[in-house]
Write a protein that holds these residues in place. Structure first.
Motif, mmCIF file in Angstrom:
data_model
loop_
_atom_site.group_PDB
_atom_site.id
_atom_site.type_symbol
_atom_site.label_atom_id
_atom_site.label_comp_id
_atom_site.label_asym_id
_atom_site.label_seq_id
_atom_site.Cartn_x
_atom_site.Cartn_y
_atom_site.Cartn_z
ATOM 1 N N ILE A 90 0.955 -1.282 -0.128
ATOM 2 C CA ILE A 90 -0.106 -0.088 0.104
ATOM 3 C C ILE A 90 0.987 1.226 -0.044
ATOM 4 O O ILE A 90 1.869 1.396 0.910
ATOM 5 C CB ILE A 90 -0.786 0.233 1.209
ATOM 6 C CG1 ILE A 90 -1.651 -1.295 1.344
ATOM 7 C CG2 ILE A 90 -1.770 1.057 1.204
ATOM 8 C CD1 ILE A 90 -2.383 -1.196 2.833
ATOM 9 N N LYS A 91 0.766 2.111 -1.073
ATOM 10 C CA LYS A 91 1.469 3.483 -0.857
ATOM 11 C C LYS A 91 0.791 4.542 -1.111
ATOM 12 O O LYS A 91 -0.310 4.722 -1.719
ATOM 13 C CB LYS A 91 2.556 3.125 -2.353
ATOM 14 C CG LYS A 91 3.592 2.226 -2.299
ATOM 15 C CD LYS A 91 4.668 2.534 -3.105
ATOM 16 C CE LYS A 91 4.275 1.634 -4.321
ATOM 17 N NZ LYS A 91 5.683 1.745 -5.381
ATOM 18 N N ALA A 92 1.416 5.503 -0.564
ATOM 19 C CA ALA A 92 0.598 6.999 -0.729
ATOM 20 C C ALA A 92 1.670 8.028 -0.493
ATOM 21 O O ALA A 92 2.521 8.062 0.414
ATOM 22 C CB ALA A 92 -0.638 7.069 0.309
ATOM 23 N N GLN A 93 1.684 9.083 -1.265
ATOM 24 C CA GLN A 93 2.669 10.295 -1.042
ATOM 25 C C GLN A 93 1.948 10.839 0.109
ATOM 26 O O GLN A 93 0.803 10.858 0.499
ATOM 27 C CB GLN A 93 2.569 11.140 -2.443
ATOM 28 C CG GLN A 93 3.047 10.293 -3.635
ATOM 29 C CD GLN A 93 4.390 9.890 -3.136
ATOM 30 O OE1 GLN A 93 5.343 10.315 -2.676
ATOM 31 N NE2 GLN A 93 4.650 8.679 -3.698
ATOM 32 N N ASP A 94 2.788 11.755 0.781
ATOM 33 C CA ASP A 94 2.377 12.496 1.854
ATOM 34 C C ASP A 94 1.282 13.435 1.170
ATOM 35 O O ASP A 94 1.424 13.847 0.060
ATOM 36 C CB ASP A 94 3.462 13.422 2.575
ATOM 37 C CG ASP A 94 4.389 12.638 3.159
ATOM 38 O OD1 ASP A 94 5.459 12.673 3.502
ATOM 39 O OD2 ASP A 94 3.891 11.366 3.474
ATOM 40 N N ASN A 95 0.156 13.777 2.127
ATOM 41 C CA ASN A 95 -1.109 14.849 1.742
ATOM 42 C C ASN A 95 -1.520 14.145 0.098
ATOM 43 O O ASN A 95 -1.859 15.367 -0.507
ATOM 44 C CB ASN A 95 -0.675 16.355 1.693
ATOM 45 C CG ASN A 95 0.578 16.651 1.095
ATOM 46 O OD1 ASN A 95 0.674 16.456 -0.219
ATOM 47 N ND2 ASN A 95 1.492 17.484 1.463
ATOM 48 N N ALA A 96 -1.315 13.179 0.061
ATOM 49 C CA ALA A 96 -1.941 12.710 -1.444
ATOM 50 C C ALA A 96 -3.302 12.471 -1.316
ATOM 51 O O ALA A 96 -4.126 12.708 -0.241
ATOM 52 C CB ALA A 96 -1.440 11.371 -1.735
ATOM 53 N N ASP A 97 -4.197 12.697 -2.549
ATOM 54 C CA ASP A 97 -5.509 12.442 -2.575
ATOM 55 C C ASP A 97 -5.693 11.060 -3.296
ATOM 56 O O ASP A 97 -6.971 10.605 -3.456
ATOM 57 C CB ASP A 97 -6.207 13.603 -3.234
ATOM 58 C CG ASP A 97 -5.777 13.719 -4.582
ATOM 59 O OD1 ASP A 97 -5.980 14.459 -5.506
ATOM 60 O OD2 ASP A 97 -4.710 12.655 -5.272
ATOM 61 N N THR A 98 -4.648 10.325 -3.218
ATOM 62 C CA THR A 98 -4.962 8.787 -4.019
ATOM 63 C C THR A 98 -4.101 8.005 -3.112
ATOM 64 O O THR A 98 -3.169 8.270 -2.690
ATOM 65 C CB THR A 98 -4.849 8.484 -5.485
ATOM 66 O OG1 THR A 98 -3.309 8.865 -5.639
ATOM 67 C CG2 THR A 98 -5.481 9.651 -6.244
ATOM 68 N N VAL A 99 -4.419 6.413 -3.174
ATOM 69 C CA VAL A 99 -3.451 5.511 -2.577
ATOM 70 C C VAL A 99 -3.434 4.382 -3.692
ATOM 71 O O VAL A 99 -4.176 4.294 -4.477
ATOM 72 C CB VAL A 99 -4.139 4.929 -1.467
ATOM 73 C CG1 VAL A 99 -5.851 4.386 -1.616
ATOM 74 C CG2 VAL A 99 -3.563 4.015 -0.697
ATOM 75 N N THR A 100 -2.210 3.675 -3.897
ATOM 76 C CA THR A 100 -1.772 2.782 -4.789
ATOM 77 C C THR A 100 -1.757 1.466 -3.937
ATOM 78 O O THR A 100 -1.013 1.455 -2.846
ATOM 79 C CB THR A 100 -0.887 3.139 -5.608
ATOM 80 O OG1 THR A 100 -0.899 4.466 -6.229
ATOM 81 C CG2 THR A 100 -0.342 1.945 -6.320
#
Lengths: 257, 14
Positions: A90-100
């Protein structure tokens, strides 16, 4: 950035199956200690509290605390695309609006990634005090699931009566009345088949079957289930997730008006 | 007949 990896997707798939029928959406609160989710169902009668510790993951990185609002139905659909033995990240950038979500097959030949939009959920968070319960029952999870399923045929409510002799589940309605009594076991060879009752004082509580049956969707996660009860306070149904954490369900009792 | 309670009668908002 946030990145959490499990070497096989089985556990995460079971966790989603355990919560997606009760909750439509939930916020995954990520920090360097792990992932927490706490959400009530729409009726505010039950609550799910999920705790996954960072040291239970095969890789866990959380640079900054992150709250990811997820549509759990969509997340369950994405996880259906993973094989049980796939590695899931599970990956997400900081303050992202999507998750991968990335799934890698064991033989490394197939790598899939699924991106999902995150939601802004302003969910109510309940403060649940540490409680010393009058009765704590540990029993086989399959047994509990079986009793909840069977008794739901007789009534929409189950009465759980716990004494030092044992724990009794009762239901009565138009069909008739049902009583399932479990005695404490003392000499079982396999720990997970034991029925252990720690009783400080007896309790009698009434709960809605449909929530209990929603909780038992977590049965594939654990051989055992733990029921914690005190008079006139919510029931806690806990399933441990081996080496990773636990899922706790809270259910408000039905009380004579 | 027993009445279903709401969790927020037992636990306060954090």
């Amino acid at each position: 950035m946030f990145e959490a990896r499990l070497n096989n997707a089985t556990t995460l798939k079971k966790i989603l199956d355990a919560i997606k029928d009760l909750l439509n959406e939930g916020t995954f609160d990520c920090s360097d200690s792990g992932i927490q989710l706490q959400a009530m169902d729409n009726s505010h009668v039950s609550l799910v509290s999920l705790t996954l510790r960072s040291d239970g993951f095969d890789k866990f990185r959380c640079d900054r605390n992150l709250s990811m609002g997820m549509n759990l139905g969509s997340m369950a659909k994405i996880l259906k695309c993973a094989n049980n033995d796939d590695t899931v990240t599970i990956k997400a950038q900081d303050n992202a609006d999507t998750v991968t979500f990335m799934f890698e097959s064991q033989n490394q030949e197939k790598v899939s990634d699924y991106e999902m939009k995150l939601m802004n959920l302003d969910q109510e968070h309940l403060g649940i005090p540490e409680t010393d319960y009058s009765c704590v029952v540990r029993m086989p999870a399959m047994e509990f699931a079986r009793i909840c399923r069977d008794l739901a045929q007789f009534s929409e409510s189950v009465v759980i009566c716990c004494t030092k002799e044992g724990v009794k589940f009762s239901a009565s309605g138009d069909v008739g009345s049902a009583n399932v009594k479990l005695a404490q076991t003392f000499n079982v060879d396999k720990e997970e088949e034991a029925i252990v009752i720690e009783m400080q004082e007896p309790v009698v509580l009434t709960f809605a079957c449909r929530y209990l049956n929603a909780f038992t969707k977590a049965t594939p996660l654990s051989n055992q289930v733990q029921l914690s009860m005190s008079a006139d306070v919510p029931l806690v149904v806990e399933y441990r997730i081996a080496e990773l954490g636990h899922i706790r369900y809270y259910l408000a009792p039905k009380i004579e008006d | 007949t027993p009445v279903q309670n709401d969790l927020r009668e037992f636990y306060c908002l954090a």
